[in-house]
Scaffold this motif. Structure first.
Motif, PDB file in Angstrom:
ATOM      1  N   SER A 392      36.254  -7.327 -32.684  1.00  0.00           N
ATOM      2  CA  SER A 392      35.997  -8.334 -33.718  1.00  0.00           C
ATOM      3  C   SER A 392      34.959  -7.856 -34.728  1.00  0.00           C
ATOM      4  CB  SER A 392      35.533  -9.646 -33.067  1.00  0.00           C
ATOM      5  OG  SER A 392      34.239  -9.507 -32.509  1.00  0.00           O
ATOM      6  N   ILE A 393      33.952  -7.126 -34.249  1.00  0.00           N
ATOM      7  CA  ILE A 393      32.899  -6.628 -35.145  1.00  0.00           C
ATOM      8  C   ILE A 393      33.421  -5.528 -36.055  1.00  0.00           C
ATOM      9  CG2 ILE A 393      30.729  -5.323 -35.204  1.00  0.00           C
ATOM     10  CD1 ILE A 393      29.926  -6.890 -32.654  1.00  0.00           C
ATOM     11  N   VAL A 394      34.103  -4.546 -35.454  1.00  0.00           N
ATOM     12  CA  VAL A 394      34.566  -3.370 -36.199  1.00  0.00           C
ATOM     13  C   VAL A 394      35.748  -3.696 -37.107  1.00  0.00           C
ATOM     14  CG1 VAL A 394      35.564  -1.062 -35.980  1.00  0.00           C
ATOM     15  CG2 VAL A 394      33.709  -1.771 -34.455  1.00  0.00           C
ATOM     16  N   CYS A 395      36.667  -4.538 -36.612  1.00  0.00           N
ATOM     17  CA  CYS A 395      37.906  -4.798 -37.357  1.00  0.00           C
ATOM     18  C   CYS A 395      37.846  -6.031 -38.257  1.00  0.00           C
ATOM     19  CB  CYS A 395      39.086  -4.947 -36.385  1.00  0.00           C
ATOM     20  SG  CYS A 395      39.412  -3.473 -35.406  1.00  0.00           S
ATOM     21  N   ALA A 396      36.893  -6.909 -38.048  1.00  0.00           N
ATOM     22  CA  ALA A 396      36.876  -8.138 -38.837  1.00  0.00           C
ATOM     23  C   ALA A 396      35.508  -8.456 -39.432  1.00  0.00           C
ATOM     24  CB  ALA A 396      37.371  -9.306 -37.979  1.00  0.00           C
ATOM     25  N   ARG A 397      34.506  -8.650 -38.576  1.00  0.00           N
ATOM     26  CA  ARG A 397      33.236  -9.203 -39.044  1.00  0.00           C
ATOM     27  C   ARG A 397      32.570  -8.351 -40.132  1.00  0.00           C
ATOM     28  NH1 ARG A 397      29.417 -11.014 -34.352  1.00  0.00           N
ATOM     29  NH2 ARG A 397      31.276 -12.306 -34.034  1.00  0.00           N
ATOM     30  N   ILE A 398      32.325  -7.071 -39.850  1.00  0.00           N
ATOM     31  CA  ILE A 398      31.616  -6.218 -40.811  1.00  0.00           C
ATOM     32  C   ILE A 398      32.481  -5.870 -42.027  1.00  0.00           C
ATOM     33  CG2 ILE A 398      30.604  -3.925 -41.152  1.00  0.00           C
ATOM     34  CD1 ILE A 398      29.391  -4.146 -38.375  1.00  0.00           C
ATOM     35  N   PRO A 399      33.740  -5.395 -41.846  1.00  0.00           N
ATOM     36  CA  PRO A 399      34.539  -5.061 -43.037  1.00  0.00           C
ATOM     37  C   PRO A 399      34.822  -6.259 -43.932  1.00  0.00           C
ATOM     38  CG  PRO A 399      35.872  -4.903 -41.045  1.00  0.00           C
ATOM     39  CD  PRO A 399      34.457  -5.026 -40.611  1.00  0.00           C
ATOM     40  N   LEU A 400      35.092  -7.430 -43.335  1.00  0.00           N
ATOM     41  CA  LEU A 400      35.362  -8.616 -44.142  1.00  0.00           C
ATOM     42  C   LEU A 400      34.112  -9.086 -44.874  1.00  0.00           C
ATOM     43  CD1 LEU A 400      37.769 -10.679 -41.834  1.00  0.00           C
ATOM     44  CD2 LEU A 400      38.335  -9.406 -43.908  1.00  0.00           C
ATOM     45  N   ALA A 401      32.948  -8.971 -44.220  1.00  0.00           N
ATOM     46  CA  ALA A 401      31.693  -9.333 -44.886  1.00  0.00           C
ATOM     47  C   ALA A 401      31.430  -8.412 -46.071  1.00  0.00           C
ATOM     48  CB  ALA A 401      30.538  -9.262 -43.891  1.00  0.00           C
ATOM     49  N   TYR A 402      31.722  -7.138 -45.894  1.00  0.00           N
ATOM     50  CA  TYR A 402      31.520  -6.169 -46.979  1.00  0.00           C
ATOM     51  C   TYR A 402      32.463  -6.471 -48.148  1.00  0.00           C
ATOM     52  CZ  TYR A 402      31.623  -1.774 -49.564  1.00  0.00           C
ATOM     53  OH  TYR A 402      31.582  -0.826 -50.559  1.00  0.00           O
ATOM     54  N   LEU A 403      33.740  -6.706 -47.834  1.00  0.00           N
ATOM     55  CA  LEU A 403      34.720  -7.000 -48.896  1.00  0.00           C
ATOM     56  C   LEU A 403      34.369  -8.298 -49.616  1.00  0.00           C
ATOM     57  CD1 LEU A 403      38.032  -6.024 -47.050  1.00  0.00           C
ATOM     58  CD2 LEU A 403      36.933  -4.788 -48.930  1.00  0.00           C
ATOM     59  N   ALA A 404      33.931  -9.305 -48.852  1.00  0.00           N
ATOM     60  CA  ALA A 404      33.561 -10.584 -49.469  1.00  0.00           C
ATOM     61  C   ALA A 404      32.370 -10.421 -50.410  1.00  0.00           C
ATOM     62  CB  ALA A 404      33.225 -11.599 -48.376  1.00  0.00           C
ATOM     63  N   SER A 405      31.423  -9.555 -50.024  1.00  0.00           N
ATOM     64  CA  SER A 405      30.243  -9.341 -50.875  1.00  0.00           C
ATOM     65  C   SER A 405      30.602  -8.635 -52.172  1.00  0.00           C
ATOM     66  CB  SER A 405      29.190  -8.533 -50.112  1.00  0.00           C
ATOM     67  OG  SER A 405      29.601  -7.186 -49.957  1.00  0.00           O
ATOM     68  N   LYS A 406      31.662  -7.831 -52.137  1.00  0.00           N
ATOM     69  CA  LYS A 406      32.073  -7.082 -53.327  1.00  0.00           C
ATOM     70  C   LYS A 406      32.976  -7.889 -54.256  1.00  0.00           C
ATOM     71  CE  LYS A 406      29.917  -3.280 -52.367  1.00  0.00           C
ATOM     72  NZ  LYS A 406      28.762  -2.883 -53.207  1.00  0.00           N
ATOM     73  N   TYR A 407      33.875  -8.704 -53.675  1.00  0.00           N
ATOM     74  CA  TYR A 407      34.874  -9.396 -54.499  1.00  0.00           C
ATOM     75  C   TYR A 407      34.514 -10.849 -54.805  1.00  0.00           C
ATOM     76  CZ  TYR A 407      37.878  -5.361 -53.774  1.00  0.00           C
ATOM     77  OH  TYR A 407      38.395  -4.080 -53.772  1.00  0.00           O
ATOM     78  N   PHE A 408      33.514 -11.397 -54.135  1.00  0.00           N
ATOM     79  CA  PHE A 408      33.078 -12.772 -54.410  1.00  0.00           C
ATOM     80  C   PHE A 408      31.573 -12.741 -54.684  1.00  0.00           C
ATOM     81  CE2 PHE A 408      36.808 -13.008 -51.705  1.00  0.00           C
ATOM     82  CZ  PHE A 408      37.597 -13.956 -52.343  1.00  0.00           C
ATOM     83  N   VAL A 409      31.237 -12.282 -55.875  1.00  0.00           N
ATOM     84  CA  VAL A 409      29.825 -12.025 -56.202  1.00  0.00           C
ATOM     85  C   VAL A 409      29.060 -13.303 -56.540  1.00  0.00           C
ATOM     86  CG1 VAL A 409      30.251  -9.666 -56.981  1.00  0.00           C
ATOM     87  CG2 VAL A 409      30.463 -11.560 -58.609  1.00  0.00           C
ATOM     88  N   ASP A 410      29.767 -14.410 -56.784  1.00  0.00           N
ATOM     89  CA  ASP A 410      29.100 -15.634 -57.196  1.00  0.00           C
ATOM     90  C   ASP A 410      28.918 -16.643 -56.065  1.00  0.00           C
ATOM     91  OD1 ASP A 410      28.925 -14.774 -59.854  1.00  0.00           O
ATOM     92  OD2 ASP A 410      30.977 -15.450 -60.268  1.00  0.00           O
ATOM     93  N   THR A 411      29.412 -16.316 -54.889  1.00  0.00           N
ATOM     94  CA  THR A 411      29.301 -17.245 -53.773  1.00  0.00           C
ATOM     95  C   THR A 411      29.174 -16.491 -52.448  1.00  0.00           C
ATOM     96  OG1 THR A 411      30.427 -19.010 -52.547  1.00  0.00           O
ATOM     97  CG2 THR A 411      31.825 -17.385 -53.636  1.00  0.00           C
ATOM     98  N   LEU A 412      28.473 -17.109 -51.499  1.00  0.00           N
ATOM     99  CA  LEU A 412      28.317 -16.531 -50.164  1.00  0.00           C
ATOM    100  C   LEU A 412      29.261 -17.165 -49.145  1.00  0.00           C
ATOM    101  CD1 LEU A 412      24.426 -16.204 -49.830  1.00  0.00           C
ATOM    102  CD2 LEU A 412      26.081 -14.337 -49.916  1.00  0.00           C
ATOM    103  N   PHE A 413      30.051 -18.137 -49.571  1.00  0.00           N
ATOM    104  CA  PHE A 413      30.953 -18.819 -48.651  1.00  0.00           C
ATOM    105  C   PHE A 413      31.924 -17.866 -47.943  1.00  0.00           C
ATOM    106  CE2 PHE A 413      34.970 -21.146 -47.866  1.00  0.00           C
ATOM    107  CZ  PHE A 413      34.510 -22.073 -46.934  1.00  0.00           C
ATOM    108  N   PRO A 414      32.604 -16.952 -48.683  1.00  0.00           N
ATOM    109  CA  PRO A 414      33.518 -16.021 -48.008  1.00  0.00           C
ATOM    110  C   PRO A 414      32.806 -15.101 -47.005  1.00  0.00           C
ATOM    111  CG  PRO A 414      33.998 -16.103 -50.351  1.00  0.00           C
ATOM    112  CD  PRO A 414      32.693 -16.800 -50.148  1.00  0.00           C
ATOM    113  N   MET A 415      31.569 -14.710 -47.298  1.00  0.00           N
ATOM    114  CA  MET A 415      30.811 -13.892 -46.348  1.00  0.00           C
ATOM    115  C   MET A 415      30.557 -14.648 -45.050  1.00  0.00           C
ATOM    116  SD  MET A 415      27.862 -11.522 -48.105  1.00  0.00           S
ATOM    117  CE  MET A 415      27.249 -11.059 -46.476  1.00  0.00           C
ATOM    118  N   GLY A 416      30.306 -15.938 -45.177  1.00  0.00           N
ATOM    119  CA  GLY A 416      30.129 -16.761 -43.988  1.00  0.00           C
ATOM    120  C   GLY A 416      31.398 -16.855 -43.169  1.00  0.00           C
ATOM    121  N   LEU A 417      32.534 -16.984 -43.859  1.00  0.00           N
ATOM    122  CA  LEU A 417      33.825 -17.062 -43.173  1.00  0.00           C
ATOM    123  C   LEU A 417      34.166 -15.755 -42.454  1.00  0.00           C
ATOM    124  CD1 LEU A 417      36.162 -18.963 -45.676  1.00  0.00           C
ATOM    125  CD2 LEU A 417      35.261 -19.800 -43.495  1.00  0.00           C
ATOM    126  N   ALA A 418      33.640 -14.631 -42.956  1.00  0.00           N
ATOM    127  CA  ALA A 418      33.928 -13.331 -42.335  1.00  0.00           C
ATOM    128  C   ALA A 418      33.468 -13.303 -40.878  1.00  0.00           C
ATOM    129  CB  ALA A 418      33.250 -12.213 -43.128  1.00  0.00           C
TER     130      ALA A 418
END
Length: 453
Positions: A392-418
């Motif tokens: 879950s950490i390697v395949c979802a949590r960290i990569p999704l948090a990174y992608l959310a931080s890059k593609y949703f620069v105006d909100t932290l909601f997607p990072m939380g969902l990661a």
């Protein structure tokens, strides 16, 4: 005194055993925050930063020690459940020998690595000396930190979850008093914080040892029980090592996500940091359920009461999910006021509310896979707990948090969902493993029936 957890109402036993666990974790969290709070009152930013970084390292280390001690809790619990007093005494003796030997080795190794550790944590130059002094003193005290945790694991394996709660309460009270003495009165800064932490753990160990000597536990510990036995130690490590690595990996993932948030700017970093503090309190319930399920299930498995082990899992999941749903409802409606308790900055409050509304769903999902992890540990299958958390950490949590931080620069909601997405992966894996276990148990049952004909 050992307590039989294999009879009576499963639900009532779960509640009565888990509440002291919950209070212990609450006190442990309070204990960890005391140094940071008190040093912030009497010292500057550099001292606060030093204690913050040092306590983060020590928290990760403590969490891994607690995870490693899970093997002892499970093994002792099974022996108590099976009413095998000699096996329980041998498990306790080998636990003491193994952990105290390891603690001395770990202490020496970490003392030699203080400078590299401070460098890896990207410690600001102004806080380097304070961080090094804090870690040096805490690393010297590792044997006492280890002693407290193994004593607690032994009591819990014997069915006593109240005594460890009293031990951590003593340590917490001593830590706060010593912090005010060393930091407030004697002006020792990070050194005082480290001394307070180490000495309070020492006081707790001395008190707990005194209680053990006076109390009739029903078990006799002799020199022969302290003699290392390969099969016993391998069994302890078989359960404990995967849990220790899993917990360490989780802590590293939190650090990585914090680094990702830091790259977005000061407001985002502050918002994520505040939400992590709030989540750490909410996660006390899932964490206490993990430990409760592992202990109760272990005793029932030892007694051959597999049906009660399953009921324990089911009730624990129900309680965890109920608490998670309540937490989600509260935070969806009032995330900003909770974040505002830690910061008056309107932008930080806005971003924190976004991150919390995405992250809070993890309180439901983590509650489920934490309970499953405790159940797997009780059966000596802690490797599955490490597996699902790692995936879950390697395949979802960290990569999704990174992608959310890059593609949703105006909100932290997607990072939380990661983070919630990572737990969703864990839940799916846990359910699959549980189904596999039930099918395997059913096949063994059918074979026994055929052989008895």
């Amino acid at each position: 005194m050992e307590k039989n957890l294999t009879t009576g109402s499963v639900f009532k036993t779960l509640i009565s055993f888990s509440l002291p666990f919950l209070l212990s974790y609450f006190l442990q969290t309070l204990y960890g925050m005391a140094d940071l709070f008190i040093v912030g009152q009497f010292n500057g930013v550099e001292s606060t930063t030093a204690v913050s970084i040092g306590s983060q390292v020590m928290h990760m280390l403590t969490v891994m020690i607690v995870g490693l001690a899970m093997g002892s809790t499970v093994m002792i619990g099974k022996a108590i459940g099976a009413q095998q007093q000699e096996d329980a005494s041998t498990a306790i003796g080998n636990t003491v020998t193994l952990f105290m030997s390891l603690s001395v080795v770990i202490s020496i190794v970490l003392l030699l690595l203080v400078k590299p550790i401070v460098a890896v944590m990207s410690t600001p130059e102004e806080a380097v000396s304070g961080t090094m002094m804090y870690l040096t003193i805490c690393f010297i005290g590792i044997p006492f930190i280890t002693a407290y945790n193994i004593i607690s694991s032994i009591f819990r394996g014997m069915g006593d979850s109240k005594s460890p709660m009293y031990f951590i309460a003593i340590a917490c009270a001593a830590n706060i008093a010593l912090d005010y003495l060393f930091i407030g009165v004697m002006k020792l800064g990070p050194v005082g914080a480290a001394l307070g932490t180490t000495l309070s753990q020492t006081i707790s160990v001395i008190v707990s040892l005194g209680i053990i000597l006076k109390r009739q536990t029903g078990l006799v510990l002799k020199k022969v029980h302290l003699r290392p036995r390969k099969n016993i130690m391998s069994s302890l490590l078989k359960v404990g090592l995967p849990v220790a690595f899993q917990d360490g990996f989780i802590q590293i993932s939190f650090i990585v996500i914090t680094v990702i948030a830091n790259s977005r700017g000061l407001n985002d970093a502050a918002a994520v940091g505040i939400v992590e503090k709030l989540i750490s309190f909410l996660f006390l319930v899932p964490s206490s359920m993990l430990s409760t399920v592992s202990t109760l299930a272990a005793q029932n498995i030892g007694a051959g009461r597999h049906d009660r082990a399953k009921k324990t899992l089911r009730y624990a999941i129900m309680l965890s999910v109920s608490f998670g749903v309540l937490s989600v409802l509260v935070m969806q409606m009032a995330a900003e006021p909770f974040v505002g308790l830690f910061s008056p900055d309107t932008e930080v409050i806005r971003l924190g509310g976004q991150y919390m509304r995405g992250y809070i769903w993890d309180c439901i999902l983590a509650g489920i896979h934490f309970c499953f992890s405790g159940y797997f540990c009780a059966y000596g299958l802690s490797g599955f707990s490490f597996l699902h958390n790692s995936i879950s950490i390697v395949c979802a949590r960290i990569p999704l948090a990174y992608l959310a931080s890059k593609y949703f620069v105006d909100t932290l909601f997607p990072m939380g969902l990661a983070t919630s997405a990572g737990s969703c992966v864990s839940v799916v894996i846990c359910v699959c493993v549980f189904i596999w276990m039930q099918r395997k148990e059913q096949k063994h049952g059918e074979k026994r029936i055929i052989s008895n004909r």
